[in-house]
Design a protein around this motif. Sequence first.
Motif, PDB file in Angstrom:
ATOM      1  N   UNK A 122       6.283 -25.577 -24.139  1.00 56.54           N
ATOM      2  CA  UNK A 122       5.601 -24.765 -25.150  1.00 56.54           C
ATOM      3  C   UNK A 122       4.587 -25.611 -25.894  1.00 56.54           C
ATOM      4  N   UNK A 123       3.458 -24.976 -26.239  1.00 56.20           N
ATOM      5  CA  UNK A 123       2.412 -25.599 -27.055  1.00 56.20           C
ATOM      6  C   UNK A 123       2.111 -24.651 -28.207  1.00 56.20           C
ATOM      7  N   UNK A 124       2.498 -25.047 -29.414  1.00 55.83           N
ATOM      8  CA  UNK A 124       2.298 -24.232 -30.608  1.00 55.83           C
ATOM      9  C   UNK A 124       0.960 -24.571 -31.237  1.00 55.83           C
TER      10      UNK A 124
ATOM     11  N   UNK B  76      -0.459 -20.052 -34.988  1.00 56.39           N
ATOM     12  CA  UNK B  76       0.932 -19.775 -34.669  1.00 56.39           C
ATOM     13  C   UNK B  76       1.166 -19.265 -33.268  1.00 56.39           C
ATOM     14  N   UNK B  77       0.093 -19.099 -32.482  1.00 54.84           N
ATOM     15  CA  UNK B  77       0.265 -18.636 -31.105  1.00 54.84           C
ATOM     16  C   UNK B  77       0.887 -19.746 -30.255  1.00 54.84           C
ATOM     17  N   UNK B  78       1.596 -19.325 -29.220  1.00 56.48           N
ATOM     18  CA  UNK B  78       2.309 -20.278 -28.371  1.00 56.48           C
ATOM     19  C   UNK B  78       1.892 -20.065 -26.925  1.00 56.48           C
TER      20      UNK B  78
ATOM     21  N   UNK C 299       6.099 -29.584 -35.180  1.00 57.43           N
ATOM     22  CA  UNK C 299       6.305 -28.206 -35.641  1.00 57.43           C
ATOM     23  C   UNK C 299       6.834 -27.283 -34.551  1.00 57.43           C
ATOM     24  N   UNK C 300       6.606 -27.610 -33.290  1.00 53.22           N
ATOM     25  CA  UNK C 300       7.084 -26.725 -32.236  1.00 53.22           C
ATOM     26  C   UNK C 300       8.608 -26.685 -32.205  1.00 53.22           C
TER      27      UNK C 300
ATOM     28  N   UNK D  98       5.976 -13.108 -25.342  1.00 53.51           N
ATOM     29  CA  UNK D  98       4.899 -12.110 -25.460  1.00 53.51           C
ATOM     30  C   UNK D  98       4.963 -11.394 -26.800  1.00 53.51           C
ATOM     31  N   UNK D  99       6.183 -11.015 -27.224  1.00 53.02           N
ATOM     32  CA  UNK D  99       6.335 -10.362 -28.531  1.00 53.02           C
ATOM     33  C   UNK D  99       5.889 -11.277 -29.663  1.00 53.02           C
ATOM     34  N   UNK D 100       6.198 -12.559 -29.552  1.00 49.49           N
ATOM     35  CA  UNK D 100       5.795 -13.490 -30.602  1.00 49.49           C
ATOM     36  C   UNK D 100       4.268 -13.556 -30.699  1.00 49.49           C
TER      37      UNK D 100
END
Length: 518
Positions: free
Chosen positions: A325-327, A332-334, A403-404, A436-438
């Motif tokens: 994951x890359x925040x 705030x998108x991942x 932060x991730x 996807x929801x996030x």
Amino acid sequence: MPAAGTSPLNLYDHLASNARKRPGAYLRISSDRFGLEAGVDRQLEDAEDSRTRLGWGSFTKIYKENDTSAFKKRKATQPDGTIDWIVLPPEFRRLLTDLTLGVIDGVSFYDLDRLVRQPRDLEDLIDIVEYVKRPVAAGPVVAIASIVLECAKGLSIMEVSRRLRIAPDTVRKWRRRFLEHGLDGLCDDPRPGGPRKITDADVERVIVKTLEERPANATHWSTRSMAAATGMSQSAISRIWRAFALAPHRFQTFKLSTDPFFIDKVRDVVGLYLDPPEKALVLCVEEKSPIQALDRSQPVLPMMPGVPQRRSHDYVRAGTTTVFAALEVASGKVIGSLHRRHRAAEFKKFLTKLDKEVPATFAVHLILDNYATRKTPAIKKWLLAHPRFRLHFTPTGSSWLNLVERWFAELTSKKLRRGVHRSVQALERDIRTWLTDWNDNPRPFTWTKTADEILDKVATYGKRIPDSGHEPAVRAWARSNWQAREGRVPPITDMLASWGILPTSSQEKGSSCDRSAA
């Protein structure tokens, strides 16, 4: 009022001598079973008036205590074997804790005489005030001083009553008592209740024993074991511990980084959070591995009224997967990717995905840890071919700086911990759906601490060790992590010395050696 021109002023000067910057106000609500807080506004108005007269700062916290419905009672066994029910005002307990810890540096009571009806509460308050040396101003005391001051100006009883909004009989009472007894007459009459049985020496003995000794048959004290060791009641031990914020049954974990470049890396990473560069994206990169696909050995029983959801303690493992994951710090998108393994090859594929999804006009700053897959020849070659990617490593043992990790905590608590997955494919499908929801409604995490605040907190935490008589343990810990080479002081010891936790090398060896060589 003859000869009353100086004494009242001395009394008032004494009350206002120590101006508080962070006072608190304690208000009492009578019979407020429905939470209407009737009369609080008037009490707060009177408390503000008292605060202004004393020259104190604005109220930092206001404690609103419900006299009836909010109170709880606890059964306590007295030394003579009788059973007593102790009233526990929750807001008053919070006030005592805040006063002890320095959250507030003074307190104004609207109605102190109602507090002294509980001798135990008054004992706790007196002990804390004597220990932390912070003043308590009772609303009635300030009002009494105001009455004496106004009467000293030659005003009539009715005029003083109108000015101070106090009943004429009250003004008459305190005027008469001051004329008859002077300053001694301004003290309230003694209240009923037994004399104090626990002395300051007893309290000190409990605190010292709690901090410096351990029971013979346990790792920490309980109220019962401490009561048996000191000869006091269990409720007395509990009150002393609450007053001094001691909780032997609780513990916290910590880890001091052994990275010799800890300070530089903290400033680098925090600087990206608080002041990101222009025309660049700051991405916090990490992988969560291994994520297990777990199925419970028996069906999960759903929640019912009065019964929580229940599941078996054992499980069947179907396999594992890894989430890269890359925040994006700003939005705030991942950007996420799922792989069955987490080698350098998978990390290189994830970097390629980032290169495709991030616009070519932006520089990319990656915040990541020191995992070995980031430093293989293949990754170094890829980074040389993509110069817009710049890596910023967190210090060793300091994943909290990324932060991730906070986003992974959300994923774990809301999707993984209570999830049931009978296959790895089902697990990956749920993770993709959650991702996807996030991104449909991203919520950035805001970093608030500066690098100096972090370093100061670490230094303050470390200073507790020598203050507790454990300085040799810190020195041994530092040297066990970094062996001295050619007579030089280990880098971690230098770092602790710069924070004031350990003496410098010159102080330790008694010489004026050059620290630049270390």
